[in-house]
Design an enzyme around this catalytic site. Structure first.
Site, short mmCIF file in Angstrom:
data_model
loop_
_atom_site.label_atom_id
_atom_site.label_comp_id
_atom_site.label_asym_id
_atom_site.label_seq_id
_atom_site.Cartn_x
_atom_site.Cartn_y
_atom_site.Cartn_z
N HIS A 1 0.83 -1.21 0.00
CA HIS A 1 0.00 0.00 0.00
C HIS A 1 0.87 1.26 0.00
CE1 HIS A 1 0.99 0.97 4.17
NE2 HIS A 1 0.87 -0.32 4.43
N GLU B 1 -1.55 -6.62 8.26
CA GLU B 1 -0.20 -6.53 8.82
C GLU B 1 -0.16 -7.20 10.19
OE1 GLU B 1 2.94 -6.54 8.78
OE2 GLU B 1 3.30 -4.58 7.83
#
Length: 203
Positions: free
Chosen positions: A9, A82
């Site tokens: 990202h 994550e």
């Protein structure tokens, strides 16, 4: 051949300020949005059959930029998040050293198995990511797959497919909006690109 595109990202304010940001759900900052827009052009002529993304906003916003007006499906899955840093979310490494000295010491001694308070360990994250990846590869054999996720997630995927060993997790650099590519020929994987950021040169 299965072709796997792994894309991190774009930047967030937490990233810019070097704060631990795992499951905290934040959006891209201005630079991150500009980085994501460069991916739109980078993928303009690349054939993608299916896209998977972490269900956190920073990944979803990047995925939408890559997809543009194309009509392939985007699947949001929690397993691509994550690492969960638990109580140290939002802290810098200096703040962790000051406020959680025992965690800091354990990280220096065994970064793979140390579990963050109210969070998870790298080992636990790696296992959930590998399970998700193997399921994706099983479902989409001989397809072109894009996965938009986080640096830790992508490092785990590369370490798993290329080395088969979590201990190589930190041997791979994964910058914001970088593209890494793995070609899978049966059970044999080839890393054909790692941390490619040439599409960001004008930022």
């Amino acid at each position: 051949m299965t072709k796997l595109y792994l894309i991190r990202h774009g930047e967030t304010e937490e990233n810019a300020n070097r704060r631990f940001c795992g499951w905290t759900d934040v959006s891209l900052n201005q630079l991150g949005k500009s980085q994501a827009l460069r991916l739109t052009n980078a993928f303009k002529n690349i054939e993608i059959d299916v896209m998977y993304t972490s269900n956190l906003r920073r990944a979803k916003e990047t995925a939408e930029a890559i997809k543009g007006d194309k009509n392939y499906p985007i699947h949001e899955i929690t397993s691509l998040r994550e690492l969960n840093f638990g109580r140290v979310e939002g802290l810098t490494i200096e703040e962790i050293q000051k406020n959680y000295p025992e965690v800091y010491r354990e990280l220096e001694n065994d970064y793979v198995r140390v579990k963050f308070p109210d969070g998870e360990s790298l080992q636990e994250m790696h296992e959930r990511v590998v399970n998700a990846l193997e399921e994706i590869l099983h479902q989409h054999r001989e397809k072109h797959i894009a996965i938009i996720a986080h640096s830790g997630v992508i490092r785990s995927m590369v370490a798993h497919l290329i080395t088969g060993n979590i201990s190589y997790h930190w041997n791979f650099k994964v910058d914001h909006c970088s593209i890494s590519i793995i070609e899978k020929h049966g059970d044999f994987c080839v890393l054909t690109a790692l941390n490619d950021t040439c599409h960001l040169n004008d930022i």
